[in-house]
Scaffold this motif. Structure first.
Motif, PDB file in Angstrom:
ATOM      1  N   ALA A 417       0.931  -0.991  -0.102  1.00  0.00           N
ATOM      2  CA  ALA A 417      -0.193  -0.460   0.261  1.00  0.00           C
ATOM      3  C   ALA A 417       0.714   0.943  -0.410  1.00  0.00           C
ATOM      4  N   ALA A 418       1.670   1.834   0.541  1.00  0.00           N
ATOM      5  CA  ALA A 418       3.269   2.666   0.562  1.00  0.00           C
ATOM      6  C   ALA A 418       3.917   2.601  -0.857  1.00  0.00           C
ATOM      7  N   TRP A 419       3.872   2.012  -1.423  1.00  0.00           N
ATOM      8  CA  TRP A 419       4.360   1.769  -2.599  1.00  0.00           C
ATOM      9  C   TRP A 419       3.730   2.336  -3.374  1.00  0.00           C
ATOM     10  N   GLN A 420       1.880   1.829  -3.305  1.00  0.00           N
ATOM     11  CA  GLN A 420       0.714   2.279  -4.298  1.00  0.00           C
ATOM     12  C   GLN A 420       1.126   4.019  -4.368  1.00  0.00           C
ATOM     13  N   ALA A 421       0.191   3.868  -2.869  1.00  0.00           N
ATOM     14  CA  ALA A 421       0.348   5.510  -2.504  1.00  0.00           C
ATOM     15  C   ALA A 421       1.865   6.456  -3.295  1.00  0.00           C
ATOM     16  N   LEU A 422       3.042   6.066  -3.135  1.00  0.00           N
ATOM     17  CA  LEU A 422       3.976   6.882  -3.799  1.00  0.00           C
ATOM     18  C   LEU A 422       3.600   6.474  -5.767  1.00  0.00           C
ATOM     19  N   ALA A 423       3.662   5.692  -5.506  1.00  0.00           N
ATOM     20  CA  ALA A 423       3.353   5.824  -7.437  1.00  0.00           C
ATOM     21  C   ALA A 423       2.595   6.547  -7.436  1.00  0.00           C
ATOM     22  N   ASP A 424       0.997   6.058  -7.185  1.00  0.00           N
ATOM     23  CA  ASP A 424      -0.245   6.654  -6.962  1.00  0.00           C
ATOM     24  C   ASP A 424       0.287   8.934  -7.529  1.00  0.00           C
ATOM     25  N   GLY A 425       1.067   9.422  -6.009  1.00  0.00           N
ATOM     26  CA  GLY A 425       1.439  10.514  -6.019  1.00  0.00           C
ATOM     27  C   GLY A 425       2.421  10.996  -7.715  1.00  0.00           C
ATOM     28  N   LEU A 426       3.703  10.158  -7.812  1.00  0.00           N
ATOM     29  CA  LEU A 426       4.482  10.600  -8.783  1.00  0.00           C
ATOM     30  C   LEU A 426       3.334  10.758  -9.910  1.00  0.00           C
ATOM     31  N   ALA A 427       2.528   9.928 -10.054  1.00  0.00           N
ATOM     32  CA  ALA A 427       2.261   9.585 -11.584  1.00  0.00           C
ATOM     33  C   ALA A 427       0.568  10.943 -11.372  1.00  0.00           C
ATOM     34  N   ALA A 428       0.393  11.383 -10.409  1.00  0.00           N
ATOM     35  CA  ALA A 428      -0.758  12.760 -10.330  1.00  0.00           C
ATOM     36  C   ALA A 428       0.565  14.119 -10.570  1.00  0.00           C
ATOM     37  N   GLY A 429       2.380  14.100 -10.260  1.00  0.00           N
ATOM     38  CA  GLY A 429       2.944  15.124 -10.323  1.00  0.00           C
ATOM     39  C   GLY A 429       2.994  15.560  -9.119  1.00  0.00           C
ATOM     40  N   GLU A 430       1.969  15.093  -8.014  1.00  0.00           N
ATOM     41  CA  GLU A 430       2.306  15.091  -6.769  1.00  0.00           C
ATOM     42  C   GLU A 430       4.091  15.376  -5.379  1.00  0.00           C
ATOM     43  N   THR A 431       4.141  16.082  -4.621  1.00  0.00           N
ATOM     44  CA  THR A 431       5.496  15.586  -4.412  1.00  0.00           C
ATOM     45  C   THR A 431       4.910  15.117  -3.221  1.00  0.00           C
ATOM     46  N   SER A 432       6.165  13.635  -3.083  1.00  0.00           N
ATOM     47  CA  SER A 432       5.408  12.278  -1.460  1.00  0.00           C
ATOM     48  C   SER A 432       7.209  12.540  -0.591  1.00  0.00           C
ATOM     49  N   LEU A 433       6.627  12.681   0.656  1.00  0.00           N
ATOM     50  CA  LEU A 433       7.530  12.136   1.798  1.00  0.00           C
ATOM     51  C   LEU A 433       7.638  11.362   2.496  1.00  0.00           C
ATOM     52  N   VAL A 434       8.910  10.298   2.070  1.00  0.00           N
ATOM     53  CA  VAL A 434       8.778   9.575   2.828  1.00  0.00           C
ATOM     54  C   VAL A 434       9.883   9.931   4.114  1.00  0.00           C
ATOM     55  N   PHE A 435       9.473   9.688   5.528  1.00  0.00           N
ATOM     56  CA  PHE A 435       9.796   9.378   5.966  1.00  0.00           C
ATOM     57  C   PHE A 435       9.897   8.647   7.161  1.00  0.00           C
ATOM     58  N   ILE A 436      11.061   8.500   7.621  1.00  0.00           N
ATOM     59  CA  ILE A 436      12.057   7.516   8.485  1.00  0.00           C
ATOM     60  C   ILE A 436      13.618   7.602   9.460  1.00  0.00           C
ATOM     61  N   ASN A 437      12.838   7.937  10.522  1.00  0.00           N
ATOM     62  CA  ASN A 437      13.722   8.365  11.686  1.00  0.00           C
ATOM     63  C   ASN A 437      14.957   8.662  12.270  1.00  0.00           C
ATOM     64  N   ARG A 438      15.708   7.332  11.273  1.00  0.00           N
ATOM     65  CA  ARG A 438      16.869   6.935  10.738  1.00  0.00           C
ATOM     66  C   ARG A 438      17.797   6.836   9.954  1.00  0.00           C
ATOM     67  N   ARG A 439      18.735   7.690   9.955  1.00  0.00           N
ATOM     68  CA  ARG A 439      20.054   8.610   8.616  1.00  0.00           C
ATOM     69  C   ARG A 439      20.768   6.977   8.579  1.00  0.00           C
ATOM     70  N   GLY A 440      21.569   6.794   7.917  1.00  0.00           N
ATOM     71  CA  GLY A 440      22.199   5.944   7.029  1.00  0.00           C
ATOM     72  C   GLY A 440      22.027   4.616   6.438  1.00  0.00           C
ATOM     73  N   TRP A 441      22.488   3.816   6.418  1.00  0.00           N
ATOM     74  CA  TRP A 441      21.458   2.666   5.437  1.00  0.00           C
ATOM     75  C   TRP A 441      21.153   2.185   5.811  1.00  0.00           C
ATOM     76  N   ALA A 442      21.310   1.039   7.308  1.00  0.00           N
ATOM     77  CA  ALA A 442      20.749  -0.369   8.208  1.00  0.00           C
ATOM     78  C   ALA A 442      21.078   0.309   9.364  1.00  0.00           C
ATOM     79  N   PRO A 443      20.568   0.329  10.434  1.00  0.00           N
ATOM     80  CA  PRO A 443      20.853   0.575  12.066  1.00  0.00           C
ATOM     81  C   PRO A 443      21.768  -0.283  12.550  1.00  0.00           C
ATOM     82  N   VAL A 444      22.071  -1.830  11.720  1.00  0.00           N
ATOM     83  CA  VAL A 444      22.831  -2.659  11.973  1.00  0.00           C
ATOM     84  C   VAL A 444      23.312  -3.291  11.038  1.00  0.00           C
ATOM     85  N   LEU A 445      24.798  -4.064  11.729  1.00  0.00           N
ATOM     86  CA  LEU A 445      24.859  -5.553  10.376  1.00  0.00           C
ATOM     87  C   LEU A 445      25.104  -6.638  11.096  1.00  0.00           C
ATOM     88  N   ALA A 446      24.702  -8.044  10.804  1.00  0.00           N
ATOM     89  CA  ALA A 446      24.896  -8.683  11.739  1.00  0.00           C
ATOM     90  C   ALA A 446      25.084 -10.016  10.784  1.00  0.00           C
TER      91      ALA A 446
END
Length: 741
Positions: A417-446
Motif C-alpha cells: 500500500a505504501a509503494w502504491q501511494a508513492l506511485a500514485d503521487g508520482l503519476a499525479a505529479g505531486e510531491t511525496s515525503l517518506v519519513f524514517i527517523n533513522r539515517r544511514g543505510w541500516a541500523p546494524v550489520l549482522a
C-alpha cells in the motif's frame, strides 16, 4: 530603537582592551570565573567596580577573564590585585545578571560557569582586539539631495538602503557593497552622511495575508499590560507564524524589542526569511551555532545596545541582553532541543517564561502538539490558552491511514500500500515525503550464521551501516570503522544489513522509480545552512518528486505541493522505557503528517504500524491532540510522573560501573533524610556505556518544587566531598527537570 536607548560607549583601550589597574588597590571585589567551583573569589580593585564588569585576574597559574558580581567589606585572606579591568564595554546589565543568577540557582550550577555559558565566546576570553559596535550612519540634510553616479549600481543600492533609515557598518552594509566601510567614510567626510547614535530604522511592515476570523481573535486577545504567558495551540497549517508576525509588529511599533526562539535555526530558513521579508528595514540578528565567534559577539552586542530590534535564535539566545524587551515567542515549544543536555542543563522555554515575567512582557509558547507541562500550566490557570483549530488556507487536515503490517511481507521496509501511494503521487505529479527517523543505510550489520551484530566498542549501542561511505559509525560517540569483509566472530562472509535507514530507502526508491527526482534530507546530506534554501527552491519549482528524510523535515517546513506522506518504523517509539517516549512519538508523527496538504492539494498520510489499535495511533488518525494529552496527563498523575511531580536526576560516570553506583548509593543515604523527597535508584542509565565510560543515575522526586530544591541545595554542598574518595575517575552532574531518563 527609542531615542531614549543609550548607546554603548566606545572607549580607548590598553593592549588588551583594558584599563590599567596599577594604582594602589583599595576595594575588595567578588569575581566569578568559568571554573567548576560553586563560589566567587575576592580580589583587590583600584576603585569600586559595579557588578557586571569584566576583569582579568590571575587564577592559580592562569590568567582568566572573570565577572564582578559584588563587593566585600573585608577578607581574611591575603588578596591578589586584579590585572586589568576590561571596560571597553559597560557592565553587563542588571536584568541579565539576574537571569543568570536565577539559572544558576534553579539548575544548581556554579554561578561562574553559568555566566560564561551565557556570554558569547569572544567575551569569555582575554580580548585580542577592542570589541566595539560598528558605527551607524544616516543621511544628512545635504545628502538628501545627492546620490551616487547612475552607473555605480552597487553604490546606488547602498545609498537606497540609507534612504530607508540609519545603517550600521555591519554584514548588511557589506552585502550591499564589499567596500561599504570605505564608501561610508568618504560620504561622511563629504558631508552627505552623519554618524549617529544607534537608532531604530523607520519601522516599515510589508503587507501580509488577510487574517482569518480565528487568527484575528487570537491576535487581539494578547494582553500587553505587563507579563502574561500564552499557549498558542494551533493545528499544523493554522497560521501560527502569521500570528507571531502580527504580535511582533505590535511590539516593534511600540518601540520594543522582540525575541523569537526556534528549535534549530538551520532547520527553519523559511521562518527567518519570512520574518525578514515582513520587517525588511527592522534591524534583525540571528544567533545560532553556525555563526563565527566574532559575528555572534557583534549580533549579541547589537541586541544589548538596543540597535537590533528583532532577535531570532536557538536556545542559547534566551540569554541575549535586550534592554527594551517587549515580547518573547517560543516556536515549537514542545521540542526537546530547547533543553540543553550538558553543562548548564537549562530549558530555554522555562527560562523564557521567567525572563518575560521579570521584564513585565508577554511570552507566547506556540505548538501544534503542546508539551504536557504547558497543557498542565493552562489547566492550573498559569497560562492563557489561545487556539487555532482551522488551517489558514481553508485546507482540510490530512487524512491518516493506518497500515497494519503484522502479516505483510515488506519490500525494503515498505508495504504494498505504501509503494502504491508513492506511485500514485508520482503519476499525479505531486510531491511525496517518506519519513524514517533513522539515517544511514541500516541500523546494524549482522552475521546470519552466528548472530554477531556490529557494536560500538565504546558505547552500549550498535554501529550504524553507512553504505555510501563504506563505514560503520556510532551516532553517539562518533567512532567509525571500515565495513568488515567477513564476520569478526566466525569468519562468515555473508553479512546482512538489518532494518532500514534513509540511505537504504533512497536507494530502494531510485530502483523502483528510476524516473523520479528524489532528494534525501538528513544530517549526512544537509551540512550547510544554505542547503535548505536550495531544497525549498527545488520543491517550490517542481523539481523534486519524492523527499526522504528524518525528523529534520518535521519542523517548520511549508511545501504547498507536498500532498503525501509515508511514515516508516514509527513503532520503535512505543518500546522505550522513557515515560516521555509516547508523547514525543505522537508529536513527531503529528508534525510530519502536518506537512501534507497545506496547499491546494488534499493531504494523505500512511503510517505503517504493527499496533493499529494503539491509543496513540487512534488519536493520531482523529487528530485528537487534546484528548491524547489529557489521557497522558491522567496516566502521569496516576503513576507519579511529571508534570504531576518534579524531578532531578543525579548522573555519575566512571570507567567501572561499580564506582558510579557506589557514589550514588552514598548520596542516596543522605537524600533519604529528606522525607518529602523520594529517591529512586541508583540504577544503570538507559545507555549504560557511552564513550568508554559506565553510567548510572539516581532519580530524586517530590510533589512540590520547594522541598526538591531544598534537598538539592543540601546535596550539592556535599557532592564534591562524597566524590573525592573515588578520585578523578568519577564524574557527576545534576539535571533539574530532566527530559531524558
Amino acid at each position: 530603537m527609542n531615542s531614549s536607548a543609550k548607546p554603548l560607549p566606545h572607549k580607548a583601550s590598553l593592549p588588551a582592551s583594558a584599563t590599567d589597574v596599577s594604582a594602589t588597590p583599595r576595594v575588595i571585589v567578588q569575581v566569578a570565573f568559568d571554573v567548576p567551583l560553586d563560589r566567587v573569589f575576592d580580589y583587590l580593585a583600584p576603585r569600586p567596580l559595579p557588578a557586571g564588569v569584566r576583569v582579568l585576574a590571575q587564577f592559580g597559574p592562569r590568567k582568566l577573564v572573570g565577572v564582578v558580581v559584588g563587593q566585600a567589606a573585608a577578607s581574611p585572606h591575603q588578596l591578589r590585585p586584579l590585572l586589568a579591568v576590561l571596560d571597553e564595554l559597560p557592565p553587563l546589565p542588571d536584568d541579565w545578571l539576574a537571569l543568570t543568577r536565577f539559572a544558576a540557582r534553579y539548575y544548581h550550577y556554579p554561578l561562574g560557569q553559568t555566566l560564561f555559558t551565557a556570554l558569547p565566546t569572544a567575551l569569555r576570553n582575554p580580548p585580542r582586539r577592542t570589541l566595539a559596535l560598528p558605527p551607524v550612519y544616516a543621511l544628512s540634510e545635504a545628502g538628501a539631495a545627492w546620490q551616487p553616479p547612475a552607473r555605480a549600481a552597487r553604490q546606488l543600492a547602498l545609498w537606497a538602503r540609507l534612504r530607508q533609515g540609519p545603517l550600521a557598518l555591519d554584514d548588511e552594509a557589506r552585502a550591499l557593497h564589499p567596500q561599504a566601510g570605505k564608501l561610508l567614510r568618504e560620504w561622511l567626510a563629504a558631508g552627505w552622511l552623519a554618524q549617529v547614535t544607534p537608532a531604530q530604522a523607520a519601522m516599515t511592515v510589508s503587507p501580509g495575508p488577510a487574517l482569518t476570523d480565528e487568527q484575528r481573535e487570537v491576535v487581539d486577545g494578547l494582553s500587553w499590560a505587563g507579563f502574561s504567558a500564552t499557549l498558542l495551540d494551533g493545528i499544523t497549517g493554522s497560521g501560527k507564524t502569521e500570528v507571531y508576525l502580527q504580535w511582533i509588529a505590535q511590539a516593534l511599533a511600540a518601540g520594543r524589542q522582540a525575541l523569537v526562539l526556534v528549535p534549530e535555526i538551520n532547520l527553519t530558513p523559511q521562518l527567518e526569511a519570512r520574518f525578514r521579508a515582513r520587517f525588511p528595514h527592522t534591524p534583525t540578528v540571528c544567533l545560532h551555532s553556525n555563526l563565527a565567534d566574532g559575528a555572534r559577539a557583534q549580533a549579541w552586542l547589537a541586541a544589548w545596545e538596543g540597535r537590533a530590534r528583532l532577535v531570532i535564535g536557538t536556545r542559547l539566545a534566551v540569554f541575549t541582553p535586550l534592554p527594551e524587551l517587549g515580547l518573547i515567542v517560543v516556536d515549537e515549544e514542545h521540542d526537546g532541543s530547547f533543553k540543553q543536555q550538558d553543562g548548564l542543563r537549562y530549558h530555554a522555554r522555562d527560562l523564557a517564561v521567567w525572563r518575560a515575567q521579570q521584564a513585565g512582557a508577554p511570552v507566547v509558547l506556540g505548538s501544534a502538539t503542546p508539551s504536557l507541562e504547558s497543557v498542565a500550566a493552562v489547566q492550573a490557570g498559569r497560562y492563557r490558552h489561545a487556539r487555532l483549530t482551522r488551517r489558514a488556507s481553508a485546507a482540510a487536515l490530512p487524512q491518516i491511514h493506518l497500515l497494519d503490517i503484522r502479516r505483510q511481507l515488506l519490500d525494503e521496509g515498505l508495504s504494498a500500500a505504501a509503494w502504491q501511494a508513492l506511485a500514485d503521487g508520482l503519476a499525479a505529479g505531486e510531491t511525496s515525503l517518506v519519513f524514517i527517523n533513522r539515517r544511514g543505510w541500516a541500523p546494524v550489520l549482522a552475521c546470519v550464521d552466528c548472530g554477531w551484530l556490529s557494536s560500538c566498542p565504546h558505547c552500549a549501542a550498535r554501529l550504524v551501516l553507512h553504505w555510501h561511505d563504506r563505514r560503520l559509525q556510532c551516532h553517539h560517540c562518533g567512532h567509525h570503522e571500515a565495513i568488515p569483509h567477513a564476520c569478526p566472530s566466525c569468519g562468515n562472509p555473508d553479512l546482512k544489513p538489518l532494518g532500514q535507514g534513509t540511505q537504504r530507502i533512497e536507494a530502494a526508491l531510485r530502483r523502483q522509480f528510476p524516473q523520479a527526482r528524489i532528494a534525501r534530507i538528513d544530517r549526512d546530506t544537509v551540512s550547510r545552512r544554505d542547503a535548505w534554501a536550495e531544497i525549498d527552491r527545488q520543491v517550490r519549482a517542481g523539481e523534486l518528486d519524492i523527499l526522504v528524510g528524518t525528523q529534520m523535515l518535521a519542523k517548520g517546513h511549508d511545501f504547498p505541493s507536498l500532498s503525501r506522506v509515508v511514515a516508516l518504523n514509527a513503532d520503535g517509539g512505543l518500546y522505550s522505557a522513557d515515560f516521555r517516549a509516547e508523547e514525543r512519538l505522537f508529536a513527531l508523527l503529528t508534525q510530519v503528517a502536518g506537512r501534507a496538504g497545506r496547499g491546494a492539494l488534499p493531504g494523505q498520510v500512511w503510517v505503517q504500524t504493527q499496533f493499529p489499535d494503539h491509543p496513540l495511533y487512534l488519536a493520531l488518525r482523529e487528530h485528537d491532540v487534546a484528548g491524547f494529552a489529557q489521557r497522558l496527563l491522567e496516566e502521569r498523575a496516576s503513576a507519579g510522573y511529571p508534570p504531576a511531580v518534579f524531578q532531578a536526576l543525579l548522573r555519575a560516570d566512571a570507567p567501572e560501573l561499580d564506582t558510579a553506583m557506589a557514589f550514588l548509593r552514598e548520596v542516596r543515604q543522605y537524600a533519604a533524610c529528606h522525607g518529602d523527597v523520594l529517591s529512586l535508584g541508583p540504577a544503570p542509565a538507559s545507555m549504560a556505556r557511552l564513550a568508554g565510560r559506565e553510567r548510572a543515575q539516581l532519580l530524586l522526586q517530590a510533589e512540590r518544587r520547594a522541598p526538591l530544591h531544598a534537598a538539592l541545595s543540601a546535596l550539592c554542598s556535599g557532592l564534591d566531598d562524597w566524590a573525592r574518595p573515588f578520585g578523578s575517575a568519577l564524574r557527576w552532574s545534576l539535571d533539574v527537570d530532566p527530559q531524558e531518563l
